[in-house]
Design an enzyme around this catalytic site. Structure first.
Site, PDB file in Angstrom:
ATOM      1  CG  HIS A   1      -6.957  13.383  -9.033  1.00 28.92           C
ATOM      2  ND1 HIS A   1      -7.225  12.527  -8.123  1.00 28.92           N
ATOM      3  CD2 HIS A   1      -7.945  14.360  -8.625  1.00 28.92           C
ATOM      4  CE1 HIS A   1      -8.004  12.948  -7.011  1.00 28.92           C
ATOM      5  NE2 HIS A   1      -8.269  14.049  -7.499  1.00 28.92           N
TER       6      HIS A   1
ATOM      7  CG  ASP B   1      -1.937   0.957   1.130  1.00 24.84           C
ATOM      8  OD1 ASP B   1      -3.017   0.837   0.611  1.00 24.84           O
ATOM      9  OD2 ASP B   1      -1.720   2.176   1.616  1.00 24.84           O
TER      10      ASP B   1
ATOM     11  CG  ASN C   1      -4.436  11.658  -5.960  1.00 28.66           C
ATOM     12  OD1 ASN C   1      -3.766  11.725  -6.976  1.00 28.66           O
ATOM     13  ND2 ASN C   1      -4.979  10.677  -5.372  1.00 28.66           N
TER      14      ASN C   1
ATOM     15  CG  ASP D   1      -4.532   8.441 -12.590  1.00 32.44           C
ATOM     16  OD1 ASP D   1      -4.811   8.118 -11.298  1.00 32.44           O
ATOM     17  OD2 ASP D   1      -5.373   8.824 -13.337  1.00 32.44           O
TER      18      ASP D   1
ATOM     19  NE  ARG E   1      11.013  -1.426   3.473  1.00 37.66           N
ATOM     20  CZ  ARG E   1      11.826  -0.495   4.221  1.00 37.66           C
ATOM     21  NH1 ARG E   1      11.541   0.400   4.685  1.00 37.66           N
ATOM     22  NH2 ARG E   1      12.896  -1.381   4.904  1.00 37.66           N
TER      23      ARG E   1
ATOM     24  CE1 TYR F   1      11.467 -15.784  -8.934  1.00 33.61           C
ATOM     25  CE2 TYR F   1      11.200 -13.473  -8.775  1.00 33.61           C
ATOM     26  CZ  TYR F   1      12.296 -14.371  -9.298  1.00 33.61           C
ATOM     27  OH  TYR F   1      13.485 -14.242  -9.302  1.00 33.61           O
TER      28      TYR F   1
ATOM     29  CD  GLU G   1      -4.546   4.416  -1.431  1.00 30.19           C
ATOM     30  OE1 GLU G   1      -4.592   4.670  -0.677  1.00 30.19           O
ATOM     31  OE2 GLU G   1      -5.535   4.634  -2.387  1.00 30.19           O
TER      32      GLU G   1
END
Length: 373
Positions: free
Chosen positions: A258, A245, A253, A262, A309, A279, A288
């Protein structure tokens, strides 16, 4: 511009789009190799290929057939080749791009060479064999390779028709009739079929995809997980559900708009696909939020999850974002496999991974939380 011009331009554009559309050879091979029907298709291809060898032998028995050493030797080579190719269809998995294209070329050249050896009276009938190759091309190669096959098949048929007419043994009307019937079978049917299949396939696949990122949507994930998840039962492997997330995405945004938001969603999707796509399967299940269901070795799973990350970070990004990651890992020797069906277990693992992701987010974000089931 009048409406007719608009329609003409639209038709030309549609044909151009169809002709240049990329063909997912890997997906096709993986799909057929993961389905019981895939083995049946390979057996059918083996039998049809072997029949080419039978026809090569039978044609030598014709009273008008050439029995020169060159003709007999070439027919012998064809028989040996088709037996070897038939055996490969049975013993090996469904091939990828190189294999299917090589088979189509092999079949085209073999059929064309038969035209030079078989009796002239059978030339147009021999061209009908291109119909089987066209059927294979309809399903298994790109539009460009299909068109290449059709051009070659039509050219061979026209030459065979001209030779038949020049022989004087068949009247003009009969030659035209036979040629037209063969051309409809070898060119018209495959072309129309490929256009319809492409349209239906695109519509079907788009219903499983997220339009913004091209990743799977929830429906697509449900359909694809069954091919990935059970691999974790194998020795020294495991399966994992991973939730990702984007942290504080609303502020992206609010600050950048926006359109830039996107762009961030697409960028994260592309990098997740590169990092984990080979995998397992990856989907976008919320604004998101992303889900990955992967199966890999026990030694690799930690590096794969903890590398998310790093895979998403790039100092040159105009909008830098972080993510919170939660993962539920099921080892091959976990009792959870015996306690749940595959569907129940993946549902359980996804819920646990979602909970772990919220733990990482509650701890400040830009973190990874994992657990084993």
């Amino acid at each position: 511009m009048n409406s007719t011009s608009h329609r003409t331009g639209g038709s030309v554009g549609a044909m151009r789009a169809w002709f240049t559309e990329p063909f997912d050879y890997r997906w096709m091979a993986d799909f057929l190799n993961s389905r019981p029907a895939g083995k049946l298709i390979r057996w059918v291809m083996a039998c049809l290929t072997l029949n080419y060898g039978v026809l090569a032998v039978v044609s030598l028995l014709s009273a008008d057939a050439s029995r020169s050493p060159v003709a007999v030797a070439w027919k012998a080579c064809l028989v040996v080749s088709v037996v070897a190719v038939s055996a490969a269809w049975i013993t090996r998995p469904f091939p990828g791009r190189l294999g299917v294209v090589a088979f189509a070329v092999f079949a085209d050249l073999g059929t064309a060479s038969s035209l030079l050896i078989n009796p002239l009276v059978d030339a147009l009938l021999t061209c009908a064999l291109f119909a089987m190759i066209g059927t294979f091309c309809t399903f298994c190669v790109s539009p460009r390779w299909l068109v290449a096959h059709l051009v070659f098949a039509v050219a061979c048929t026209v030459v065979a028709a001209a030779a038949t007419y020049s022989s004087g043994g068949v009247d003009t009307a009969s030659v035209i009739f036979r040629t037209n019937v063969v051309l409809l079978a070898i060119a018209g049917v495959p072309l129309v079929s490929h256009l319809l299949i492409t349209l239906l396939t695109d519509d079907a696949r788009s219903s499983f995809l997220d339009p913004l990122t091209g990743l799977l949507n929830r429906r697509g994930l449900d359909a694809a997980i069954g091919d990935v998840w059970p691999r974790g039962r194998e020795k020294d492997r495991c399966s994992a559900a991973v939730m990702i997330d984007i942290d504080r995405f609303k502020s992206v945004n609010d600050l950048y708009g926006h359109e830039e938001g996107d762009a961030v969603i697409r960028r994260v999707a592309d990098r997740l696909r590169t990092h984990m796509g080979q995998y397992g399967v990856i989907g976008r299940t919320g604004g998101e939020e992303y889900v990955a269901v992967v199966s890999t070795s026990r030694l690799h799973i930690d590096a794969l999850v903890h590398g998310v990350r790093r895979a998403l970070r790039d100092p040159e990004d105009t909008v830098a974002v972080t993510v919170s990651v939660g993962a539920a890992i099921v080892l091959a020797d976990s009792p959870a496999w015996a306690e749940n069906t595959d569907i129940d277990l993946v549902t359980r693992a996804t819920r646990v991974a979602d909970s772990m992701m919220y733990e990482a987010k509650a701890a400040g974000g830009n973190r990874i939380a994992t657990t084993e089931l």
